[in-house]
Design an enzyme around this catalytic site. Structure first.
Site, short mmCIF file in Angstrom:
data_model
loop_
_atom_site.label_atom_id
_atom_site.label_comp_id
_atom_site.label_asym_id
_atom_site.label_seq_id
_atom_site.Cartn_x
_atom_site.Cartn_y
_atom_site.Cartn_z
CE LYS A 82 -3.79 -2.43 2.20
NZ LYS A 82 -4.57 -2.65 3.43
CG HIS A 124 0.53 -9.20 18.18
ND1 HIS A 124 0.33 -9.90 19.34
CD2 HIS A 124 1.86 -9.22 17.95
CE1 HIS A 124 1.49 -10.34 19.79
NE2 HIS A 124 2.44 -9.93 18.98
#
Length: 139
Positions: A56, A106
């Site tokens: 991206k 995470h």
């Protein structure tokens, strides 16, 4: 100069299920990533997210390179970094990317990857060609 940024989030359980298929592991991860992270699914999910984030930051998505062209490793302090090869390296060179900074986080359910591409260039022929092929008048 910042050339591009990217972010991705993925469910760790989804990566764990996908990793039950050896074909998925071979398609996404390099030998070193497999050796280092084995069945540490939160790390594998983080690596996957970073690879998506880098794509991206390129502005291309995963086009003209394989996921294994982006290797995500850790330094002695646990800081993630990427090594680009083949198609991903070619795209970064065409865009005049000199450095890619990445971060991974995470929790129990999700992993997130963030990438910042830095260099002297901006959108080059690679990105322009992709946008023009899609019929966009962005550029």
């Amino acid at each position: 100069m910042i050339i591009g940024i990217g972010v991705d989030i993925i469910e760790i359980e989804r990566v764990k299920k996908a990793c039950q298929k050896y074909s998925f592991i071979r398609k996404i991860y390099t030998e070193r990533e497999i050796e280092l992270f084995g069945e540490k699914y939160s790390s594998l999910a983080g690596n996957f997210a970073v690879k998506e984030a880098v794509s991206k930051a390129f502005g291309t998505g995963v086009r003209n390179f394989k996921m294994t062209d982006i290797e995500v490793l850790r330094n002695e302090f646990g800081m993630p970094f990427v090594i680009l090869r083949n198609g991903a390296k070619k795209i970064s060179e065409e865009m005049s990317v000199s450095k890619i900074f990445v971060s991974i986080s995470h929790n129990i359910e999700f992993a997130v990857g963030y990438a910042v591409a830095e260099g002297q260039g901006f959108l080059t022929n690679t990105s322009e060609a992709i946008f023009k092929d899609k019929g966009s008048d962005i550029l």
